[in-house]
Design a protein around this motif. Structure first.
Motif, PDB file in Angstrom:
ATOM      1  N   VAL A   1       0.843  -1.203   0.000  1.00  0.00           N
ATOM      2  CA  VAL A   1       0.000   0.000   0.000  1.00  0.00           C
ATOM      3  C   VAL A   1       0.873   1.245   0.000  1.00  0.00           C
ATOM      4  N   THR A   2       1.947   1.201   0.795  1.00  0.00           N
ATOM      5  CA  THR A   2       2.867   2.332   0.843  1.00  0.00           C
ATOM      6  C   THR A   2       3.599   2.505  -0.475  1.00  0.00           C
ATOM      7  N   ALA A   3       4.048   1.411  -1.067  1.00  0.00           N
ATOM      8  CA  ALA A   3       4.753   1.495  -2.352  1.00  0.00           C
ATOM      9  C   ALA A   3       3.889   2.200  -3.400  1.00  0.00           C
ATOM     10  N   VAL A   4       2.633   1.785  -3.505  1.00  0.00           N
ATOM     11  CA  VAL A   4       1.722   2.359  -4.500  1.00  0.00           C
ATOM     12  C   VAL A   4       1.432   3.819  -4.207  1.00  0.00           C
ATOM     13  N   ASN A   5       1.080   4.113  -2.966  1.00  0.00           N
ATOM     14  CA  ASN A   5       0.624   5.463  -2.645  1.00  0.00           C
ATOM     15  C   ASN A   5       1.772   6.458  -2.484  1.00  0.00           C
ATOM     16  N   LEU A   6       2.948   5.989  -2.092  1.00  0.00           N
ATOM     17  CA  LEU A   6       4.102   6.886  -2.065  1.00  0.00           C
ATOM     18  C   LEU A   6       4.528   7.230  -3.487  1.00  0.00           C
TER      19      LEU A   6
ATOM     20  N   LYS B   1      -8.954  -1.164  -6.778  1.00  0.00           N
ATOM     21  CA  LYS B   1      -7.673  -1.361  -7.480  1.00  0.00           C
ATOM     22  C   LYS B   1      -7.161  -0.064  -8.092  1.00  0.00           C
ATOM     23  N   ILE B   2      -7.165   0.974  -7.252  1.00  0.00           N
ATOM     24  CA  ILE B   2      -6.617   2.264  -7.656  1.00  0.00           C
ATOM     25  C   ILE B   2      -5.899   2.871  -6.449  1.00  0.00           C
ATOM     26  N   PRO B   3      -4.941   3.779  -6.687  1.00  0.00           N
ATOM     27  CA  PRO B   3      -4.308   4.488  -5.565  1.00  0.00           C
ATOM     28  C   PRO B   3      -5.330   5.314  -4.795  1.00  0.00           C
ATOM     29  N   ALA B   4      -5.045   5.567  -3.529  1.00  0.00           N
ATOM     30  CA  ALA B   4      -5.987   6.307  -2.679  1.00  0.00           C
ATOM     31  C   ALA B   4      -6.290   7.688  -3.242  1.00  0.00           C
TER      32      ALA B   4
ATOM     33  N   LEU C   1      -6.665   8.598  -6.269  1.00  0.00           N
ATOM     34  CA  LEU C   1      -7.671   8.529  -7.336  1.00  0.00           C
ATOM     35  C   LEU C   1      -9.063   8.272  -6.769  1.00  0.00           C
ATOM     36  N   HIS C   2      -9.109   7.648  -5.611  1.00  0.00           N
ATOM     37  CA  HIS C   2     -10.403   7.355  -4.988  1.00  0.00           C
ATOM     38  C   HIS C   2     -10.930   8.558  -4.223  1.00  0.00           C
ATOM     39  N   GLU C   3     -10.092   9.100  -3.340  1.00  0.00           N
ATOM     40  CA  GLU C   3     -10.512  10.230  -2.508  1.00  0.00           C
ATOM     41  C   GLU C   3      -9.264  10.993  -2.063  1.00  0.00           C
ATOM     42  N   ILE C   4      -8.863  11.964  -2.856  1.00  0.00           N
ATOM     43  CA  ILE C   4      -7.573  12.619  -2.632  1.00  0.00           C
ATOM     44  C   ILE C   4      -7.526  13.393  -1.316  1.00  0.00           C
ATOM     45  N   LYS C   5      -8.671  13.782  -0.775  1.00  0.00           N
ATOM     46  CA  LYS C   5      -8.695  14.528   0.479  1.00  0.00           C
ATOM     47  C   LYS C   5      -8.899  13.633   1.706  1.00  0.00           C
ATOM     48  N   SER C   6      -8.875  12.336   1.500  1.00  0.00           N
ATOM     49  CA  SER C   6      -9.025  11.429   2.635  1.00  0.00           C
ATOM     50  C   SER C   6      -7.805  11.539   3.544  1.00  0.00           C
ATOM     51  N   PRO C   7      -7.928  11.172   4.817  1.00  0.00           N
ATOM     52  CA  PRO C   7      -6.800  11.288   5.744  1.00  0.00           C
ATOM     53  C   PRO C   7      -5.557  10.534   5.279  1.00  0.00           C
ATOM     54  N   ALA C   8      -5.735   9.324   4.757  1.00  0.00           N
ATOM     55  CA  ALA C   8      -4.580   8.532   4.333  1.00  0.00           C
ATOM     56  C   ALA C   8      -3.918   9.129   3.095  1.00  0.00           C
TER      57      ALA C   8
END
Length: 259
Positions: free
Chosen positions: A18-23, A226-229, A231-238
Motif C-alpha cells: 500500500v505504501t509502495a503504490v501510494n508513495l 484497485k486504484i491508488p488512494a 484517485l479514490h478520494e484525494i482529500k481522505s486522511p490517508a
C-alpha cells in the motif's frame, strides 16, 4: 541520478505494498518523475496501481530472465509522472531459477543503470520474506524504507531486518542505508511512542518519520477498486498523509544532498 528506495517489511500487514503504490503516486502528484517496480509475485502493487493485464504484454519476470529489455516492461499509468514495471505470479518461477546461482541477487541493481537518469525516484516493492526476490529488491536500492505497524511489528522483526541489511552490505558490497521508519494504520502519534517503549526500541525513535499513515477506511476501498488512494478520494486522511510523507522524504534527501 535516481534515488532508489526499496519498501521493506518483514511481516505481512505492515502496509508495505500500500505504501509502495501510494508513495509512488504521491511523488508523481508533486511532479517527481517516478518508476514503481513490483518485485512481488503476488503483484499487489501492479493491481492496486490500476494496471490491468491487457495494458501490458511484458513484465519484470521477462526482464530478469533476459527475455526482454528493461524499457519494454515499463508501463504508463494514469499519472503523467508515474510509470510501473508490473509483476505476475510467474515471477516466482523465474526467481527459483535465478536463485540457484550466487551473485544473481545483484541483477536488478545492474539493470537499473539503464534508467537511472530517467527518474527522480524509483520505488521497489519487495516481498515480505527472506527470499531471493527480497534480497534482490534490497540489493537494488541505496535506501530502505521500513514499514511498521503497531499491530504487526516487533523488536525481533526489526533486528532480523538489520541483520539482513548487514548481510547485503558485506556480501554484495552495496551501500544500503535505512532512510527511516514509517508507521501505518495508527490512530495517534502516541500509539507509535507507546509501541516503541513497549518493544524496547527507544534507539529507533530518531529514525521514525514525523508523518504516519492513519487508520482510514478509504485505503481499503481504494484497494477494492484497485486504484491508488488519491484517485479514490484525494482529500481522505490517508491520501493526505501519503502526500505529506512524500514531501518529508523529498526534504530528507535534499538535506543530505542526494541527487
Amino acid at each position: 541520478m535516481s534515488k532508489v528506495i526499496t519498501i521493506a517489511g518483514q511481516k505481512g500487514g505492515t502496509g508495505k505494498s500500500v505504501t509502495a503504490v501510494n508513495l509512488a503516486t504521491s511523488f508523481a502528484l508533486i511532479e517527481k518523475k517516478t518508476l514503481l517496480i513490483d518485485c512481488d509475485p503476488q503483484g499487489c502493487s501492479t493491481k492496486w496501481c490500476g494496471v490491468k493485464k491487457f495494458d501490458y504484454n511484458c513484465d519484470i519476470s521477462l526482464v530478469l530472465s533476459g527475455r526482454a529489455k528493461f524499457t519494454d516492461a515499463v508501463v504508463k499509468t494514469e499519472f503523467q509522472y508515474l510509470d510501473i514495471m508490473p509483476a505476475e505470479f510467474n515471477l516466482f518461477q523465474v526467481a527459483l531459477k535465478l536463485g540457484k546461482y550466487p551473485g544473481n541477487e545483484k541483477i536488478l541493481r545492474l539493470l537499473l543503470k539503464n534508467v537511472e537518469d530517467k527518474y527522480e525516484y524509483i520505488i521497489i516493492d519487495s516481498p515480505s520474506s527472506y527470499s531471493f526476490l527480497s534480497i534482490t529488491a534490497m540489493t537494488a536500492a541505496d535506501w530502505l524504507l521500513v514499514c511498521m505497524s503497531v499491530h504487526h511489528s516487533s523488536v525481533e522483526d526489526f533486528h532480523c531486518l538489520l541483520r539482513l541489511v548487514k548481510y547485503i552490505r558485506t556480501t554484495h558490497d552495496v551501500p544500503l542505508k535505512i532512510a527511516g521508519l514509517l508507521f501505518n494504520r495508527c490512530e495517534t502519534k502516541q500509539d507509535i511512542l507507546s509501541f516503541i517503549e513497549n518493544q524496547s526500541l527507544s534507539d529507533i525513535k530518531p529514525m521514525v518519520y514525523n508523518t504516519f499513515i492513519p487508520l482510514d477506511e478509504s485505503i481499503n476501498r481504494s484497494i477494492d477498486l484497485k486504484i491508488p488512494a488519491a484517485l479514490h478520494e484525494i482529500k481522505s486522511p490517508a491520501a493526505t498523509a501519503y502526500l505529506e510523507f512524500a514531501g518529508e522524504i523529498d526534504v530528507f534527501f535534499n538535506q543530505r544532498g542526494v541527487s
